[in-house]
Scaffold this active site. Structure first.
Site: not given
Ligand code: M6R
Length: 594
Positions: A2, A26, A98, A466, A470, A489, A589
């Site tokens: 938030c 946010r 927040n 990773e 994505k 396995h 984010k």
């Molecule tokens: O701000 P941070 O790097 O600590 O955030 C960690 C995760 O929330 C962040 O990497 C999340 O997995 C992303 N959306 C990945 O793209």
């Protein structure tokens, strides 16, 4: 998560909407503002992005202040009722919040017993009702607020209006909050990016501080009384221009090369002893890397890089697990916290735990004014520049580069060799985004899938993790990752003619083993997409459905060239499915709640 904002000055609704757009990273499931003047406050709310709220707001000529909120739902579904601001029953107290009030259920029950009725499912409404409750018990707004804050357990950044007063109250505990002033105008925000063009200085509120702002100034208080906070200089990169790009995600992927350059320039002149001052390297016996999501994947690769270069035992941990697992930490432990935002609640909790247990802590973080940076003993910036898209791209690549540098620095501190950043220079000189047309073709094929498998060994497995994240977060495709050697396995049972298996093979020492695993899957009907940096014989690849060949460079930095294509593939898959890759559903984010 938030985002909250407050503004004192002319045209508050316009300013609040503009600033909420900046805070939308946010959370973007609903939004609201309260604006007006003394005894004349109006509230507007809308579900979805800020642009929906913008359409509902009717600006008032005499409006002089207001507060606003963009929500990532924690308590109650994302609808207008649960959207902030929230109100006391007498409509005198108006609150944006927040964070999470952990004892809200107990407080709600107590207040219900005293006759208060609740209209929403939120924890925030409890704060508004508590303010009303304490109004009947004590005198003076600041006393009422202090009593209310004392009753709350959990995290909060608060903007509060008393409808009968001119000005805004605020409070902070474990959720970020900043305030800035320009003449008679005051702005409150969850992120200093809101202050760009408004002020040259700002105040970063410490935990436990609350206060009041009006056109005459800002007053801060803590548990003892009025307190002073030193202002910080606002120093921000340009970031919010999309230039020729349609989305921030693509723009940010293409900023990776300049991030590598920034890193090289910054670290070339670094004084390694100064960075790690206070650390007794003679004592260090183990290194733990802690992060969440994409940053956790950087931890996996960081642990491999540092263990290879120093011989010290390393491990990677998901912060939400680490914080509750009573990890083995003492003065002989280096704990490395990795984060883009530096505000991730679980990572911050891990930092506190590591410090309490006596570890030396290192923050590898992008946002230079973040809580993580301020809290750790040592700080290594990742120099990626502002990242807006929810899917982390350039920040991950920059984390990998800084982790290679970190490994070199530690090798020097442990007396193994002189730190050498030549690998980073080579990465920069050979940086290659690859054959984007072939990525677009693959994205077109992947968009029709609802299930993907990604396999690899060692570092390739981490990159597959990773890449998989994505694809999941931007394209809503269920993508699983396995160690290539684990196929037989169990997971082979899932394979049929409809299955795509993406095989990551960029390490010479396990190349043949990984190709054998690919064959095992192909023999069961899987369509194999091989991702490699090697020139293979046609005979080795002729049975595969698709081969992506990327540039080969030495060592661990190959991983940077390996992830970028998958970020691009994820982007085009998302766009071809009609999804906004910058704002995937249900995500935000900065994850400032547990
Ligand atoms: O701000 P941070 O790097 O600590 O955030 C960690 C995760 O929330 C962040 O990497 C999340 O997995 C992303 N959306 C990945 O793209």
């Amino acid at each position: 998560m938030c985002g909250i904002v407050g503004y004192i000055g002319k045209e508050p609704s316009k300013i609040l909407i503009n600033k909420l757009k900046k805070l939308e990273y946010r959370g973007y499931d609903s939004a609201g503002i309260a604006v007006g003047s003394v005894n004349n406050i109006r509230i507007f709310k809308a579900v979805g992005e800020i642009k929906n709220l913008e359409k509902t707001v009717v600006p008032a000529k005499d409006a002089a202040f207001g507060i606003g909120h963009t929500r990532w739902a924690t308590h109650g579904k994302p609808d207008e009722t649960n959207a902030h601001p929230h109100l006391s029953s007498d409509r005198k107290w108006i609150v944006v919040h927040n964070g999470i009030i952990e004892n809200y259920a107990v407080l709600k029950e107590k207040l219900s017993g005293k006759g208060y009725a609740f209209y929403s499912e939120t924890d925030t409404e409890v704060i508004a009702k508590l303010l009303e409750y304490y109004s009947g018990k004590t005198c003076g707004d600041l006393n009422i607020i202090a009593e209310t804050l004392a009753a709350l357990k959990g995290s909060f950044a608060l903007g509060i209006i008393n409808a009968e007063k001119d000005g805004i109250y605020f409070a902070k505990n474990k959720s970020p909050l900043f305030i800035a002033r320009n003449g008679e105008n005051v702005m409150l925000a969850s992120d200093i990016i809101c202050f760009k063009g408004f002020a040259e200085e700002y105040y970063a509120l410490p935990d436990g501080v609350f206060g009041f702002a009006d056109k005459n100034g800002i007053k801060f208080f803590d548990s003892i009384g009025e307190t002073d906070i030193k202002p910080c200089i606002l120093d921000l990169d340009e970031y919010d221009d999309l230039n020729k790009y349609k989305h921030f995600m693509l723009k940010e992927i293409y900023e990776t090369k300049s991030a590598v350059k920034n890193i090289l320039e910054y670290y070339s002149g670094i004084n390694i002893d100064k960075v790690f001052s206070g650390c007794d390297f003679g004592k260090i016996k183990r290194i733990k890397f802690v992060g969440c999501g994409t940053a956790y994947h950087a931890c996996l690769l960081g642990a491999i890089a540092v263990e290879e270069k120093t011989g010290i035992e390393c491990g990677a941990f998901v912060a939400s697990e680490f914080r509750y697992s009573d990890p083995k930490i003492s003065e002989d432990t280096l704990v490395v916290l990795i984060s883009q935002s530096g505000e991730t609640a679980d990572t911050l909790a891990a930092l506190e735990q590591a410090k309490v247990k006596g570890a030396y802590t290192v923050a590898i973080v992008n946002v230079e004014y973040s809580t993580l940076k301020k809290g750790a003993h040592a700080y290594l910036p990742i120099k990626a520049g502002v990242e807006i898209a929810v899917a982390s791209t350039k920040a991950f690549s920059a984390q990998l580069v800084v982790l290679e540098i970190f490994a070199e620095m530690l090798a020097e501190k442990f007396g193994i060799k002189h730190a050498n950043f030549e690998g980073v220079r080579k990465l920069y000189e050979n940086f290659d985004y690859g054959n984007v047309n072939s990525y677009k073709l693959l994205a077109d094929a992947l968009r029709y899938n609802d299930r993907l498998f990604m396999i690899g060994r060692g570092r390739d497995y981490c990159i597959a993790q990773e890449a998989s994240l994505k694809i999941k977060e931007t394209s809503y495709i269920n993508s699983d990752t396995y160690y290539a050697g684990e196929l037989k396995h169990g997971f082979l049972a899932l394979i049929d003619e409809q299955t795509y298996v993406i095989v990551f093979a960029t390490q010479k020492n396990v190349l043949q083993k990984t190709l054998c695993n690919a064959e095992e899957a192909r023999a069961r009907g899987a369509k194999i997409i091989l991702f490699t940096c090697f020139d293979l014989d046609q005979s080795e690849t002729e049975n595969f459905y698709y081969v992506i060949k990327i540039k080969e460079i030495d060592g661990g930095l190959q991983n940077v060239l390996s992830i970028v294509p998958w970020q691009i593939i994820a982007y085009y898959t998302s766009v071809s499915k009609g999804i906004n890759p910058d704002k995937p559903r249900n995500l935000a984010k900065s994850v400032t709640v547990e």
